[in-house]
Enzyme design. Sequence first.
Site, short mmCIF file in Angstrom:
data_model
loop_
_atom_site.label_atom_id
_atom_site.label_comp_id
_atom_site.label_asym_id
_atom_site.label_seq_id
_atom_site.Cartn_x
_atom_site.Cartn_y
_atom_site.Cartn_z
N CYS A 128 1.34 -0.69 -8.46
CA CYS A 128 2.46 -0.08 -7.76
C CYS A 128 3.70 0.02 -8.65
CB CYS A 128 2.80 -0.89 -6.51
SG CYS A 128 1.48 -0.92 -5.28
N GLY A 137 0.82 -1.20 0.00
CA GLY A 137 0.00 0.00 0.00
C GLY A 137 0.86 1.25 0.00
N SER A 138 0.33 2.32 0.52
CA SER A 138 1.00 3.62 0.45
C SER A 138 2.17 3.70 1.42
CB SER A 138 0.01 4.74 0.76
OG SER A 138 -0.34 4.74 2.13
N THR A 139 3.11 4.56 1.08
CA THR A 139 4.25 4.80 1.97
C THR A 139 3.78 5.39 3.29
OG1 THR A 139 5.76 5.09 0.10
CG2 THR A 139 6.44 6.05 2.19
N THR A 169 0.96 4.92 4.94
CA THR A 169 0.44 3.86 5.80
C THR A 169 1.56 2.93 6.25
OG1 THR A 169 -1.70 3.96 4.69
CG2 THR A 169 -1.23 1.98 5.97
N GLY A 170 2.51 2.66 5.36
CA GLY A 170 3.64 1.83 5.73
C GLY A 170 4.42 2.40 6.90
N GLU A 201 5.72 -3.38 0.80
CA GLU A 201 5.81 -2.98 -0.62
C GLU A 201 4.97 -1.73 -0.74
OE1 GLU A 201 4.48 -2.11 -3.87
OE2 GLU A 201 3.88 -4.15 -4.45
#
Length: 469
Positions: A277, A221-223, A225-226, A243
């Site tokens: 992505c 998912g998104s950076t 949220t990561g 990822e």
Amino acid sequence: MQTYDGLLAAVTAHEGQTQEVRDPATGAVIGHAPVHSVEAVDRAIETAAAAAASWAAISDADRAALLHRAADAVEAHADALVELLSREQGKPLNGPNARFEVGACAVWLRAAADTPHPNHEIINDESGRATMHYRPIGVVAAITPWNWPLMIAIWQIAPSLRMGNTVVQKPSEYTPLSGLALVRILNTVLPEGVLQSVSGGGDLGARLTSSPKVGKIMFTGSTATGKKIIEASAEHVTRLTLELGGNDAGIVLPDVDAKAIAPDLFWGAFINTGQTCAALKRLYVHDSVYDEVVAELVAFARTVPMGVGLEEQNELGPLQNKMQYDIVDRLVQSAIDSGATIECGGNPEREAPGFFYPTTIVSNIDPHNPLVVEEQFGPALPVVRFSDLDEALVLANELEVGLGASVWSSDREKALDVAARMESGTVWINGHGGLHPMIPFGGAKQSGYGKEFGAEGLKAVAVAQVVSG
């Protein structure tokens, strides 16, 4: 083999809170997905933890055999899964879309089953003997996205199960039905408790990522949220595979055949209507071939139909949700406002049903325009002109993300030299975004860390233990 209606009824049967799920192509209501509570997440984790020891005790060969049977089950229910995926995610049946994705689930299940176990002998000589063993972690949390809700789920679930872990999966709240349906089908084969699924919003993901009983978190998912997951995992030092965001760059050198590479350039950028992505999201083209490459790209783009996914002729679909539609719309508008040239697209029918944004190719754009430096994640490709390769590499590498990249050239050695200077987890030569179940995949910089696929992917969902002596 279950029908579409039967599968939908099975995954929407829920007595508690639900959420409405709509077809992004038509706006029609598909069904109502369960919204589980955080208490349900705790119960799923407890169930997976209770099943972990018995699952780990099964032989590796038996777990591999069960993955093969799971692949057979996916294929037996393929028609129903394909229809549900197309309705919920929006992707068309044909092209690199719904049928492709369901087929890839079976391929990756079998690949995870057949990859040689990574246990190996390190030394065995007069100095002594040491062997490397990869032991189960325990419970793996698999948090999956809305763009490839089935295939990416399998990328996380299959290797985790193969290595003796149990799994709690949380699908995206944008595509909950597909994720729930996949787990239901896999569970027709797997022992009880080994694979759980919970459906709902970010609060459920937060519960999973902060649980002391979860030994590994896999997230795509998104950076942004990561980064939250990294923070949540810190207290218990939970293992991570992340990822995250991409914004992949491609560099086209002056020796290419523009017409020959146009189809692969197009699909590198517009696979899944750009919602991938590792799609090509910014293209740098040498001045000597720039006009020709743009013209061939536009010509090819005009041949690829966009429309409702269940209509067989279409190969591009809508954006999956209004949030993503608005992002693409804003970024294309930033290019228009700057004076860039809209070669095709860029003018959506705002009163039409569905989140359709036309296939858009933008030329003569400033390399620091928002459409270039922000990840659009949709069907809009900025094409930047360059004359100096060193400057193009600076532009390609200056962003804080580095998932994938590509080099396009008829001279392989030259392409390899350029690839070595690109800061990304994968660099493709004369292609973009192609993945293979035996080739490790993962990002550099803020595109995440950890590798998936092949032996490296199996190692990533295990605890390495050296036995010496």
